[in-house]
Enzyme design. Structure first.
Site: not given
Ligand code: DX5
Ligand code: ZN
Length: 218
Positions: A10, A35, A37, A39, A68, A70, A139, A177-178, A199
């Site tokens: 990530s 990946h 992200d 946001m 992804h 968000m 998630m 993820d996370g 990440g």
């Protein structure tokens, strides 16, 4: 037999000031996809980047881009991310009332589509859309920030998704993820994850190649 676990670094944890180098480093380490992200400061309390970043990254890597979203009401922007070069495009079911239409329109554009659920959303929320998804993203932290602690109940939730996939006779990839670390990756893969997003674990490591290799061998 289970396919090899895929690794998706990530870039939220990368140094944005030298993104090309950071991505090239992950590519050299054997990462399978990147990946990204996105946001918007509304769906999550953080802001990252948008389609321009995706199209610029696309010029510098041959790895698939796993985008992804968000963002609130992703239907407003999915076509822009498709044009920008997303290979996988996922969005949160909590952010839209148009999950099914959106999955269909992404698929129709020839891009792999997927739905995402946050930690408090029941896995059943994915039941209806499972047959349409190429990828389903669970998630395992609250979306918004890298470097958070893995939420343990995600293991049980991943097992539920695996069962749901079987029931739907689907071949969707199951992504998590996370908070993925060297310590929990094996149990996450055993619970059914096909794609591990990481990440902090990869970007803060001196030897990310070893970690990618370790994840591949799970
Ligand atoms: C969080 C993001 C994740 C995050 C993962 O909202 O969706 O992709 O970057 O970072 P780590 O692996 O550090 O938890
Ligand atoms: Zn993510």
């Amino acid at each position: 037999m289970k396919n090899r676990v895929l690794v998706a670094p990530s870039i939220l944890s990368a140094d944005f000031g030298k993104m090309n180098e950071e991505i090239a480093r992950m590519e050299e380490c054997g990462a399978d996809m990147i990946h990204c992200d996105v946001m918007d400061g509304i769906f999550v309390p953080n802001i990252t980047f948008g389609f321009k970043m995706i199209s610029d990254i696309k010029k510098h890597t041959s790895l698939p881009l796993d985008v992804h979203l968000m963002i609130d009401k992703p239907e407003r922007y999915v076509s822009r991310f498709i044009d920008a070069g997303a290979d996988f495009l996922t969005f949160h079911v909590e952010a839209t009332e148009k999950t099914i239409e959106l999955l269909e329109s992404i698929k129709k554009a020839g891009v792999k589509c997927g739905a995402v659920i946050s930690p408090d959303t029941p896995t059943m929320a994915l039941y209806e859309c499972f047959p349409l998804c190429d990828i389903v993203l669970l998630m395992s932290v609250y979306p918004g920030f890298g470097g958070q602690k893995f939420i343990e109940k995600s293991l049980e939730r991943m097992r539920e998704l695996k069962q749901m996939r079987e029931a739907a006779k689907s071949s969707a990839l199951l992504e998590i993820d996370g908070g993925i670390t060297e310590a929990n990756a094996a149990s996450v893969a055993a619970a059914g994850a096909d794609v591990l997003v990481a990440g902090n674990t990869l970007f803060s490591s001196e030897e990310p190649r070893k970690i990618v290799e370790k994840f591949h061998s799970l």
